[in-house]
Scaffold this motif. Sequence first.
Motif, PDB file in Angstrom:
ATOM      1  N   VAL A 148       0.834  -1.209   0.000  1.00 17.75           N
ATOM      2  CA  VAL A 148       0.000   0.000   0.000  1.00 17.75           C
ATOM      3  C   VAL A 148       0.869   1.260   0.000  1.00 17.75           C
ATOM      4  O   VAL A 148       0.419   2.348   0.309  1.00 17.75           O
ATOM      5  CB  VAL A 148      -0.987   0.014   1.187  1.00 17.75           C
ATOM      6  CG1 VAL A 148      -1.985  -1.129   1.059  1.00 17.75           C
ATOM      7  CG2 VAL A 148      -0.270  -0.038   2.529  1.00 17.75           C
ATOM      8  N   ARG A 149       2.163   1.058  -0.314  1.00 16.34           N
ATOM      9  CA  ARG A 149       3.130   2.150  -0.495  1.00 16.34           C
ATOM     10  C   ARG A 149       3.355   2.951   0.776  1.00 16.34           C
ATOM     11  O   ARG A 149       3.492   4.179   0.752  1.00 16.34           O
ATOM     12  CB  ARG A 149       2.714   3.054  -1.661  1.00 16.34           C
ATOM     13  CG  ARG A 149       2.630   2.303  -2.994  1.00 16.34           C
ATOM     14  CD  ARG A 149       2.156   3.196  -4.128  1.00 16.34           C
ATOM     15  NE  ARG A 149       2.177   2.504  -5.418  1.00 16.34           N
ATOM     16  CZ  ARG A 149       1.187   1.707  -5.849  1.00 16.34           C
ATOM     17  NH1 ARG A 149       0.098   1.517  -5.097  1.00 16.34           N
ATOM     18  NH2 ARG A 149       1.283   1.101  -7.025  1.00 16.34           N
ATOM     19  N   ASP A 150       3.408   2.253   1.912  1.00 16.63           N
ATOM     20  CA  ASP A 150       3.786   2.889   3.167  1.00 16.63           C
ATOM     21  C   ASP A 150       5.289   3.165   3.143  1.00 16.63           C
ATOM     22  O   ASP A 150       6.039   2.511   2.414  1.00 16.63           O
ATOM     23  CB  ASP A 150       3.437   1.965   4.345  1.00 16.63           C
ATOM     24  CG  ASP A 150       3.163   2.730   5.619  1.00 16.63           C
ATOM     25  OD1 ASP A 150       3.611   3.890   5.728  1.00 16.63           O
ATOM     26  OD2 ASP A 150       2.507   2.166   6.527  1.00 16.63           O
ATOM     27  N   LEU A 151       5.736   4.129   3.939  1.00 12.92           N
ATOM     28  CA  LEU A 151       7.147   4.489   3.965  1.00 12.92           C
ATOM     29  C   LEU A 151       7.986   3.324   4.485  1.00 12.92           C
ATOM     30  O   LEU A 151       7.711   2.770   5.548  1.00 12.92           O
ATOM     31  CB  LEU A 151       7.372   5.723   4.842  1.00 12.92           C
ATOM     32  CG  LEU A 151       6.692   7.016   4.386  1.00 12.92           C
ATOM     33  CD1 LEU A 151       6.991   8.139   5.368  1.00 12.92           C
ATOM     34  CD2 LEU A 151       7.134   7.392   2.977  1.00 12.92           C
ATOM     35  N   THR A 152       9.024   2.974   3.740  1.00 13.47           N
ATOM     36  CA  THR A 152       9.867   1.825   4.079  1.00 13.47           C
ATOM     37  C   THR A 152      11.318   2.139   3.750  1.00 13.47           C
ATOM     38  O   THR A 152      11.618   2.646   2.665  1.00 13.47           O
ATOM     39  CB  THR A 152       9.423   0.574   3.282  1.00 13.47           C
ATOM     40  OG1 THR A 152       8.043   0.299   3.563  1.00 13.47           O
ATOM     41  CG2 THR A 152      10.269  -0.636   3.643  1.00 13.47           C
ATOM     42  N   LEU A 153      12.226   1.810   4.686  1.00 14.70           N
ATOM     43  CA  LEU A 153      13.661   2.002   4.495  1.00 14.70           C
ATOM     44  C   LEU A 153      14.359   0.676   4.771  1.00 14.70           C
ATOM     45  O   LEU A 153      14.186   0.099   5.848  1.00 14.70           O
ATOM     46  CB  LEU A 153      14.226   3.071   5.446  1.00 14.70           C
ATOM     47  CG  LEU A 153      13.918   4.548   5.167  1.00 14.70           C
ATOM     48  CD1 LEU A 153      12.455   4.870   5.473  1.00 14.70           C
ATOM     49  CD2 LEU A 153      14.825   5.448   5.998  1.00 14.70           C
ATOM     50  N   ILE A 154      15.135   0.194   3.789  1.00 14.32           N
ATOM     51  CA  ILE A 154      15.841  -1.067   3.966  1.00 14.32           C
ATOM     52  C   ILE A 154      17.259  -0.967   3.403  1.00 14.32           C
ATOM     53  O   ILE A 154      17.685   0.106   2.972  1.00 14.32           O
ATOM     54  CB  ILE A 154      15.084  -2.257   3.332  1.00 14.32           C
ATOM     55  CG1 ILE A 154      14.985  -2.113   1.809  1.00 14.32           C
ATOM     56  CG2 ILE A 154      13.702  -2.410   3.939  1.00 14.32           C
ATOM     57  CD1 ILE A 154      14.398  -3.346   1.128  1.00 14.32           C
ATOM     58  N   THR A 155      17.968  -2.084   3.405  1.00 16.16           N
ATOM     59  CA  THR A 155      19.383  -2.123   3.057  1.00 16.16           C
ATOM     60  C   THR A 155      19.641  -3.016   1.847  1.00 16.16           C
ATOM     61  O   THR A 155      19.007  -4.056   1.696  1.00 16.16           O
ATOM     62  CB  THR A 155      20.188  -2.666   4.261  1.00 16.16           C
ATOM     63  OG1 THR A 155      20.012  -1.791   5.376  1.00 16.16           O
ATOM     64  CG2 THR A 155      21.667  -2.775   3.940  1.00 16.16           C
ATOM     65  N   ALA A 156      20.585  -2.606   1.011  1.00 16.88           N
ATOM     66  CA  ALA A 156      21.128  -3.467  -0.049  1.00 16.88           C
ATOM     67  C   ALA A 156      22.596  -3.688   0.271  1.00 16.88           C
ATOM     68  O   ALA A 156      23.381  -2.736   0.306  1.00 16.88           O
ATOM     69  CB  ALA A 156      20.969  -2.816  -1.416  1.00 16.88           C
TER      70      ALA A 156
END
Length: 339
Positions: A148-156
Motif C-alpha cells: 500500500v506504499r507505506d514508507l519503508t527504508l531497507i538495506t542493499a
Amino acid sequence: MEKQKIAVLGAGSWGTGLAQVINDNGHEARLWSYNPEQVNEINTKHTNSAYLGNQKFAENIKAYSDLSEALNGVDGVLFVVPTKAIREVAKQVNEVIDHKVYVMHASKGLEQGTHKRISEILEEEIPQELRSDIIVVSGPSHAEEVAVRDLTLITAASNSENDAKYVQRLLSNNYFRIYTNNDVVGVETAGALKNIIAVGAGALHGLGYGDNAKAAIITRGLAEITRLGVALGADPLTYIGLSGVGDLIVTGTSPHSRNWRAGNALGKGEKLKDIESNMGMVIEGVSTTKAAYELANSLNIEMPITEVIYNVLYNDANLREAIENVMTREFRSENEYSI
C-alpha cells in the motif's frame, strides 16, 4: 537509470510487493511462481489473494510459470523464495540463464544441514561468469505495508559497492528508500536470526506478558544475534542498523509477522503442526531456529533465547518452564561479551 527487466522469483507477499516497487519505478517486473493458478490470478485479476487479499496490482506486472520465459533477456534476478527452495531454484536458473545478470535476494534464513547463508548458496549454484556479486535486500519491511506504499527504508548489501548501488537506484523512490552496506554476513545473519526472536516475542504475548518482557526479549535477542554474527565475521555495527535492530523491531512486535503470529499461537497453547498448517505460508523462524541452534553449538556461542525456542519447537519443552529457566540463569554483566 534506463528501464530494467527484473525477474522476481517467488510470488508470495514480499515478492509481489517488490515487483510493485520495481514497476512503480518504471521498470519491467516479471513475477515467477511454480503455481499456475496463482500465475493466472495475477495476470487476469491482478490480485494475489492468498497473500495480499484484494489488493490490486498494476496490469503490466506479468506472472510466469515458465522459468525460461521469465528469465529471457532480463537484467536482474531477484530471489524471494523460501530458504528451503533457494538451492533448487538457483540450480534451475543456472540451467536456463544464458547471459550475465545482477543476482539479488530478499529471502531470510539459513540452509538446513549446511547452515549456509543464502548468498553462499547462490554463489555455489550460479557461476561467477553469469552473475554480479550477490546483493542482499533486507530490513524492516512488512510486505502488506509496502503493497500500500507505506514508507519503508531497507538495506542493499554486497561485497561490490557498485552492485549494491545498482539495487539502490533500481528500488528507491518516494516511499521506498535503500541504503547500501558492504557487510553481507551481518545483513544476512540479522535478517535470518531475527525471525527466531520474533517467534519468542510472539510467544510472550500469547502467554499474556506485557511490554517489559517484549522489550527484554528484543534487546537480549539482539545481543545473541550479534554474538553469533560477529563470530561469523560480521561487523557488530550492522546489528544496530536497519537490517539489525530495525528488522527485529518490526518483526518482533507486529501481527503482520508470520513468525510473531506463530509464536503468539504457541503461547496460547496451539501445537506447532497446527500452526504451520493454518498459516498457509512458510514460517522461516521455525527452521532457522534449528539451523542457528546447531551452528551456535558448533561454534560454542551462547544463545539462551534461541536454545529455549529450539527446545519448545523441537523437544516439546514447556514454554513457561523454559522462560523461568532463562530468568533464573547465572547472573551476568550486561556488558559481558559471553552473556
